[in-house]
Write an enzyme that holds these catalytic residues in place. Structure first.
Site, short mmCIF file in Angstrom:
data_model
loop_
_atom_site.label_atom_id
_atom_site.label_comp_id
_atom_site.label_asym_id
_atom_site.label_seq_id
_atom_site.Cartn_x
_atom_site.Cartn_y
_atom_site.Cartn_z
N ASN A 1 39.64 42.56 41.53
CA ASN A 1 38.27 42.16 41.22
C ASN A 1 37.39 43.40 41.17
O ASN A 1 37.64 44.37 41.89
CB ASN A 1 37.73 41.23 42.31
CG ASN A 1 38.25 39.83 42.21
OD1 ASN A 1 38.77 39.41 41.19
ND2 ASN A 1 38.12 39.08 43.29
N ARG B 1 43.21 36.33 40.14
CA ARG B 1 44.18 37.36 40.53
C ARG B 1 45.53 36.76 40.90
O ARG B 1 46.57 37.28 40.51
CB ARG B 1 43.63 38.21 41.69
CG ARG B 1 42.45 39.07 41.27
CD ARG B 1 41.87 39.82 42.44
NE ARG B 1 41.47 38.87 43.48
CZ ARG B 1 41.28 39.19 44.76
NH1 ARG B 1 41.48 40.42 45.19
NH2 ARG B 1 40.90 38.28 45.62
#
Length: 94
Positions: free
Chosen positions: A40, A22
């Site tokens: 996620n 990320r």
């Protein structure tokens, strides 16, 4: 959205959690001038929404296949998305 702009929602699977995917996505997206978000998922995958100039989106789609060091990307599934409500910057959510 201008004609040379597009929005894409992606599902990225493989070993993509626990490798700073990320943070890497946010850094790459900002470098390319993209807007959107990344998060996620409970199944170990990552979902992202990217929006920006066609060329930048295409570059990011290619980059997702590499990912950060330690990632093992098995699939990148893009689908067209609506750019309505895309954040002004690029956020890590979830």
């Amino acid at each position: 959205m201008p004609i040379d702009q597009k929005a894409v929602r992606l599902h990225i699977a493989g070993h993509v959690q626990g490798v700073s995917f990320r943070v890497w996505t946010q850094r790459e997206a900002r470098r390319l001038g993209l807007r959107g978000w990344v998060r996620n998922e409970r199944d170990g995958s990552v979902t992202a929404l990217i929006s920006g100039p066609d060329e930048a989106v295409a570059s990011m789609l290619e980059a997702f296949w590499q990912g950060p060091p330690g990632a093992d990307v098995r699939s990148v599934v893009p689908e067209p998305a609506d750019a309505t409500g895309v954040p002004a910057g690029f956020d890590i959510t979830g």
